[in-house]
Design an enzyme around this catalytic site. Structure first.
Site, short mmCIF file in Angstrom:
data_model
loop_
_atom_site.label_atom_id
_atom_site.label_comp_id
_atom_site.label_asym_id
_atom_site.label_seq_id
_atom_site.Cartn_x
_atom_site.Cartn_y
_atom_site.Cartn_z
N ARG A 1 -13.90 -8.85 1.56
CA ARG A 1 -12.18 -8.85 1.23
C ARG A 1 -11.38 -9.72 1.63
O ARG A 1 -10.68 -10.10 0.78
CB ARG A 1 -11.72 -7.30 1.99
N ASP B 1 -17.20 6.83 -1.43
CA ASP B 1 -15.97 6.74 -0.84
C ASP B 1 -15.75 8.09 0.19
O ASP B 1 -16.49 8.89 -0.19
CB ASP B 1 -14.78 6.52 -1.90
N HIS C 1 -7.36 1.02 -6.43
CA HIS C 1 -7.52 0.24 -5.03
C HIS C 1 -8.26 -1.30 -5.60
O HIS C 1 -9.34 -1.17 -5.47
CB HIS C 1 -8.40 0.87 -4.09
N CYS D 1 -16.49 1.36 0.78
CA CYS D 1 -15.26 0.87 0.85
C CYS D 1 -14.90 0.70 2.48
O CYS D 1 -14.25 -0.32 2.86
CB CYS D 1 -14.18 1.28 -0.04
N GLN E 1 -10.27 -4.01 -3.41
CA GLN E 1 -11.48 -3.47 -3.28
C GLN E 1 -12.55 -3.50 -4.41
O GLN E 1 -13.64 -4.09 -4.20
CB GLN E 1 -11.21 -1.82 -2.79
N ARG F 1 0.83 -1.24 0.08
CA ARG F 1 -0.02 -0.13 -0.08
C ARG F 1 0.89 1.27 0.04
O ARG F 1 1.58 1.37 1.02
CB ARG F 1 -0.87 0.07 1.37
N1 CP Z 1 -11.24 -0.47 2.32
C1 CP Z 1 -9.92 -0.44 2.73
O1 CP Z 1 -8.91 -0.60 1.90
O2 CP Z 1 -9.81 -0.15 4.18
P1 CP Z 1 -8.41 -0.02 4.94
O3 CP Z 1 -8.14 1.22 4.58
O4 CP Z 1 -8.94 -0.05 6.40
O5 CP Z 1 -7.58 -1.12 4.73
N1 NVA Z 2 -9.99 6.69 -1.20
C1 NVA Z 2 -9.61 6.21 0.20
C2 NVA Z 2 -9.82 4.70 0.05
C3 NVA Z 2 -9.44 4.16 1.63
C4 NVA Z 2 -9.84 2.74 1.54
C5 NVA Z 2 -8.10 6.55 0.50
O1 NVA Z 2 -7.51 6.61 -0.34
O2 NVA Z 2 -7.81 7.04 1.58
#
Ligand code: CP
Ligand code: NVA
Length: 295
Positions: A283, A215, A126, A255, A129, A99
């Site tokens: 997930r 989101d 993502h 999400c 997701q 990430r």
């Molecule tokens: N939706 C999602 O990816 O959540 P986290 O940021 O908690 O991993």
């Molecule tokens: N768009 C959000 C998604 C979190 C899972 C972010 O990047 O913070």
């Protein structure tokens, strides 16, 4: 064979169907031991609850292990390059979930690693997701082809981008309903021009929508723009009035993490149409299927 999953483009329709079939069977009964002695590195530069814990739990349910490595606590935080790190991690592990802020960094990680790299979110995409959300929608409606998803809010978010790629892959239509200045990335939009429409009026985007998705208004790393974004995105809040503009049997998705009272009201999130907890659970199952495939 080294097999990366950086974007929805990395799976074809047949493979998506295979992941869904495996995920559905693993959801019923995990097959202990299919990833015995496999080791997964979870390299995270941003916070996470779902992605971190679901990959970790998924590995252990399948008999493998995972190692958590945060960017700042690793030598990356002191300047070791992404490429050198990828080469070293490949000697210790069978796969890397990353990430990262920059999508270019994850591409470099994947290029330099000798093991599969899975995108656990970048500023651009993502895909884990979106893949698992398609599974949740299919679980609810029994099919995907021909359904319409309306994304409300920040059209430039990583989640919206991957949903655009995913909807096209599975034969769904998508409307991105967003204010000026929050439109999706131009390249992703042009890649999906035949399946995605962008509009600014909720009534237009939500017309005949089966799925209403939102989101956070302020993605990780964009905190400086918080007040500007919150002002512009307020009319796109997922509330009971907005849900009434979609089909009566539409589902509400997020999400997570959610900011209750901003992009979604508690009434919708905890209401009858919400599938957010199934989304979070899935997930785990979809990623286990993905791990079984790429590792
Ligand atoms: N939706 C999602 O990816 O959540 P986290 O940021 O908690 O991993
Ligand atoms: N768009 C959000 C998604 C979190 C899972 C972010 O990047 O913070």
């Amino acid at each position: 064979m080294e097999r990366d999953f950086l974007s929805m483009h990395d799976l074809d329709e047949h493979e998506i169907a295979m992941v869904f079939k495996t995920a559905a069977s693993l959801k019923k009964k995990p097959i202990q031991g299919i990833l015995r002695d496999k080791n997964l590195v979870l390299l995270f530069q941003k916070p996470s609850t779902r992605t971190m814990v679901s990959f970790d739990a998924g590995m252990s349910q399948l008999g493998g292990h995972s190692v958590h490595l945060s960017w700042n606590e690793s030598q990356l935080g002191r300047g070791e390059t992404v490429s050198d790190t990828a080469k070293v991690l490949s000697r210790y592990s069978d796969g890397i979930v990353a990430r990262l802020f920059s999508h270019k960094d994850i591409e470099e990680l994947a290029r330099s690693a000798d093991v599969p790299v899975i995108n656990g979110l970048t500023d651009l995409l993502h895909p884990c997701q979106a893949l698992s959300d398609m599974f949740t929608i299919r679980e609810h409606f029994g099919h995907l082809k021909g359904l319409k998803l309306c994304f409300m809010g920040d059209g430039s978010s990583n989640v919206c981008h991957s949903l655009m790629n995913a909807c096209k892959k599975v034969g769904m239509h998508m409307a991105v309903c967003c204010p000026d200045g929050h439109a999706p990335d131009k390249k992703i939009l042009s890649d999906n021009a035949d399946s995605v429409m962008v509009c600014s009026k909720p009534k237009e985007g939500l017309h005949k929508a089966d799925v209403v998705y939102t989101d956070t208004w302020v993605s990780m790393g964009h905190e400086k723009q918080a007040s500007r974004k919150s002002r512009a995105l307020r009319p796109y809040q997922l509330n009971a009035g907005i849900m009434r503009l979609a089909k009566p049997d539409a589902i509400a998705m997020h999400c997570l993490p959610a900011h209750r009272g901003d992009e979604i009201t508690s009434e919708v999130m905890d209401g009858q149409q919400s599938v957010v907890w199934d989304q979070a659970e899935n997930r785990l199952h979809v990623q286990k299927a993905l791990l079984a495939m790429v590792l």
